[in-house]
Design an enzyme around this catalytic site. Structure first.
Site, PDB file in Angstrom:
ATOM      1  N   HIS A   1      -7.874   9.921   3.806  1.00  0.00           N
ATOM      2  CA  HIS A   1      -7.408   8.955   4.798  1.00  0.00           C
ATOM      3  C   HIS A   1      -7.767   9.365   6.229  1.00  0.00           C
ATOM      4  O   HIS A   1      -7.884  10.552   6.531  1.00  0.00           O
ATOM      5  CB  HIS A   1      -5.883   8.783   4.704  1.00  0.00           C
ATOM      6  CG  HIS A   1      -5.456   8.096   3.446  1.00  0.00           C
ATOM      7  ND1 HIS A   1      -4.869   8.770   2.398  1.00  0.00           N
ATOM      8  CD2 HIS A   1      -5.544   6.805   3.067  1.00  0.00           C
ATOM      9  CE1 HIS A   1      -4.613   7.907   1.422  1.00  0.00           C
ATOM     10  NE2 HIS A   1      -5.016   6.706   1.799  1.00  0.00           N
TER      11      HIS A   1
ATOM     12  N   ASN B   1     -10.379   0.618  -0.252  1.00  0.00           N
ATOM     13  CA  ASN B   1      -9.407   0.505   0.844  1.00  0.00           C
ATOM     14  C   ASN B   1     -10.019   0.898   2.184  1.00  0.00           C
ATOM     15  O   ASN B   1     -10.543   2.005   2.321  1.00  0.00           O
ATOM     16  CB  ASN B   1      -8.230   1.445   0.590  1.00  0.00           C
ATOM     17  CG  ASN B   1      -7.323   0.960  -0.512  1.00  0.00           C
ATOM     18  OD1 ASN B   1      -7.639   0.030  -1.239  1.00  0.00           O
ATOM     19  ND2 ASN B   1      -6.179   1.598  -0.642  1.00  0.00           N
ATOM     20  N   ILE B   2      -9.903  -0.006   3.147  1.00  0.00           N
ATOM     21  CA  ILE B   2     -10.465   0.262   4.475  1.00  0.00           C
ATOM     22  C   ILE B   2      -9.432  -0.101   5.536  1.00  0.00           C
ATOM     23  O   ILE B   2      -8.986  -1.244   5.617  1.00  0.00           O
ATOM     24  CB  ILE B   2     -11.757  -0.557   4.673  1.00  0.00           C
ATOM     25  CG1 ILE B   2     -12.819  -0.091   3.652  1.00  0.00           C
ATOM     26  CG2 ILE B   2     -12.272  -0.409   6.114  1.00  0.00           C
ATOM     27  CD1 ILE B   2     -14.041  -0.956   3.579  1.00  0.00           C
TER      28      ILE B   2
ATOM     29  N   ASP C   1       0.853  -1.189   0.000  1.00  0.00           N
ATOM     30  CA  ASP C   1       0.000   0.000   0.000  1.00  0.00           C
ATOM     31  C   ASP C   1       0.895   1.248   0.000  1.00  0.00           C
ATOM     32  O   ASP C   1       1.817   1.360   0.821  1.00  0.00           O
ATOM     33  CB  ASP C   1      -0.844  -0.053   1.291  1.00  0.00           C
ATOM     34  CG  ASP C   1      -2.000   0.930   1.302  1.00  0.00           C
ATOM     35  OD1 ASP C   1      -2.420   1.359   0.218  1.00  0.00           O
ATOM     36  OD2 ASP C   1      -2.490   1.242   2.413  1.00  0.00           O
TER      37      ASP C   1
HETATM   38  P1  13P Z   1      -9.075   4.777   5.541  1.00  0.00           P
HETATM   39  O1  13P Z   1      -8.210   5.617   6.411  1.00  0.00           O
HETATM   40  O2  13P Z   1     -10.305   5.522   5.115  1.00  0.00           O
HETATM   41  O3  13P Z   1      -9.423   3.475   6.164  1.00  0.00           O
HETATM   42  O4  13P Z   1      -8.267   4.473   4.176  1.00  0.00           O
HETATM   43  C1  13P Z   1      -7.305   3.456   4.124  1.00  0.00           C
HETATM   44  C2  13P Z   1      -6.484   3.491   2.884  1.00  0.00           C
HETATM   45  O5  13P Z   1      -6.766   4.160   1.918  1.00  0.00           O
HETATM   46  C3  13P Z   1      -5.276   2.662   2.854  1.00  0.00           C
HETATM   47  O6  13P Z   1      -4.520   2.854   1.706  1.00  0.00           O
HETATM   48  O1  G3H Z   2      -3.177   4.731   3.569  1.00  0.00           O
HETATM   49  C1  G3H Z   2      -3.014   4.738   4.762  1.00  0.00           C
HETATM   50  C2  G3H Z   2      -3.241   3.527   5.568  1.00  0.00           C
HETATM   51  O2  G3H Z   2      -4.382   3.656   6.367  1.00  0.00           O
HETATM   52  C3  G3H Z   2      -2.038   3.146   6.347  1.00  0.00           C
HETATM   53  O3  G3H Z   2      -1.690   4.012   7.333  1.00  0.00           O
HETATM   54  O4  G3H Z   2       0.820   4.105   7.372  1.00  0.00           O
HETATM   55  O5  G3H Z   2      -0.565   4.586   9.418  1.00  0.00           O
HETATM   56  O6  G3H Z   2      -0.363   2.268   8.532  1.00  0.00           O
HETATM   57  P1  G3H Z   2      -0.351   3.739   8.215  1.00  0.00           P
HETATM   58 ZN    ZN Z   3      -4.559   4.853   0.970  1.00  0.00          ZN
END
Ligand code: 13P
Ligand code: G3H
Ligand code: ZN
Length: 333
Positions: free
Chosen positions: A190, A277-278, A94
């Site tokens: 996000h 994405n969640i 990701d």
């Molecule tokens: P959320 O913060 O809305 O759950 O999005 C997650 C995300 O896009 C991870 O790439």
């Molecule tokens: O895109 C963002 C995701 O929710 C991941 O966030 O880097 O804090 O794990 P993180």
């Molecule tokens: Zn994301």
């Protein structure tokens, strides 16, 4: 060099093609620890839903990339043990931010990578994405790219302001990069605070914030330019108010947390949006369950007694998303 196929993982190509045709979306859930992973796999196995396990920069810092990769390999065997004969599980990077990182994931058995060069100037985004695609495709690893900027701040992914994807750029971008799917910006963001109160209205009955709607016009224009091309939505947590309430009732403080209404995600799933994405919703489910145990049973100190309920709550959430929001249940029988 480990190829993901030897680990029982799959890439996204076929599952996206089916999802676009079938009018549903594949869940992409982030994981950072064993309980989250167990909950995701239990939910996917029980509903027979294809699933994407996502590893973020924050997850790599927290848990170690190699360990997470081995956990995903274990997840395939775990899914089979749960009675899912032919699990369709993707291991996805990701928000990869460099060629070297994407290459290291391809080389260690990831089946899909995202190169997020959306903050770079357009031509640089194309050049970096193209370079990742050329490498990944040699090993049949699929590549997600991003065009447009999402607002929102999380540990490792942040931008002050969003700007929507420009539909007039998508054909050129997809053709010149050769990417397999495209993350777009249409108003999602996000984290658990997706909109400032001044961007929302307030429901007079409940006093809760009502967020502005997603830019479906932009999505439809993109679909017209790239018919059938897989589109991805990041930042798609709904921030369920019942979790926010439980957290706040048990000593937490999440004022005015607000997400994307599920009806809008349901609508998006029926379009070319085939990956949603969640992450934040799972954090909220986990935190709500743990806070409740801590508050109601102050003498409890066995982590299994609060991580267990947290895992159950996350599983419930994932199943709800799969069945009632994305419609991916039964698509990986
Ligand atoms: P959320 O913060 O809305 O759950 O999005 C997650 C995300 O896009 C991870 O790439
Ligand atoms: O895109 C963002 C995701 O929710 C991941 O966030 O880097 O804090 O794990 P993180
Ligand atoms: Zn994301």
């Amino acid at each position: 060099m480990v190829n993901y196929k030897d680990l029982g993982l799959v890439n996204t190509r076929e599952m996206f093609a089916k999802a676009v045709k079938g009018g549903y979306a594949i869940p992409a859930f982030n994981f950072n620890n064993m309980e989250q992973l167990q909950a995701i796999i239990q939910a996917a196995a029980e509903t027979k839903s294809p699933v994407i396990l996502q590893v973020s920069q924050g997850a790599r810092n927290y848990a170690n990339q190699t360990l997470l990769r081995y956990m995903a390999e274990g997840a395939v065997e775990y899914a089979k043990e749960l009675g899912w004969e032919h699990p369709q599980i993707v291991l996805h990077l990701d928000h990869g931010d460099s060629f070297e990182l994407c290459k290291s994931c391809v080389d260690m058995g990831f089946s899909s990578v995202m190169i997020d060069a959306s903050s770079l100037p357009y031509e640089e985004n194309i050049a970096l994405t193209r370079k990742v695609v050329e490498y990944a495709h040699k090993y049949d690893v699929t590549v997600e790219a991003e065009l447009g900027v999402l607002a929102g701040v999380e540990d490792e992914v942040s931008a002050e302001e969003s700007h929507y994807t420009r539909p007039e750029e998508v054909i050129d971008f997809a053709t010149r990069t050769g990417c397999d799917s495209l993350a777009i910006s249409i108003g999602t963001s996000h984290g658990a605070y997706k909109f400032k109160p001044e961007q929302c209205t307030r429901d007079p009955k409940t006093g809760r914030l009502v967020p502005p709607p997603l830019a479906f016009n932009v999505l439809h224009e993109i679909e017209k330019k790239l018919p059938g091309f897989p589109i991805v939505l990041h930042g798609s947590s709904s921030v369920p108010q019942e979790y926010v309430d439980i957290i706040n009732e048990h000593g937490g403080k999440l004022p005015d947390a607000v997400g994307i209404p599920e009806e809008q995600l349901r609508e998006a799933s029926k379009s070319a949006v085939c990956k949603i994405n969640i992450d934040s919703d799972s954090r909220l489910a986990m935190t709500a369950a743990i806070r409740k145990v801590f508050d109601e049973k102050p003498g409890e100190f066995d982590p299994r007694k609060y991580l267990g309920p947290a895992r159950d709550e996350m599983k419930k959430l994932y199943m709800h998303k799969i069945i009632n929001v994305l419609g991916s249940d039964g698509k990986a029988e």
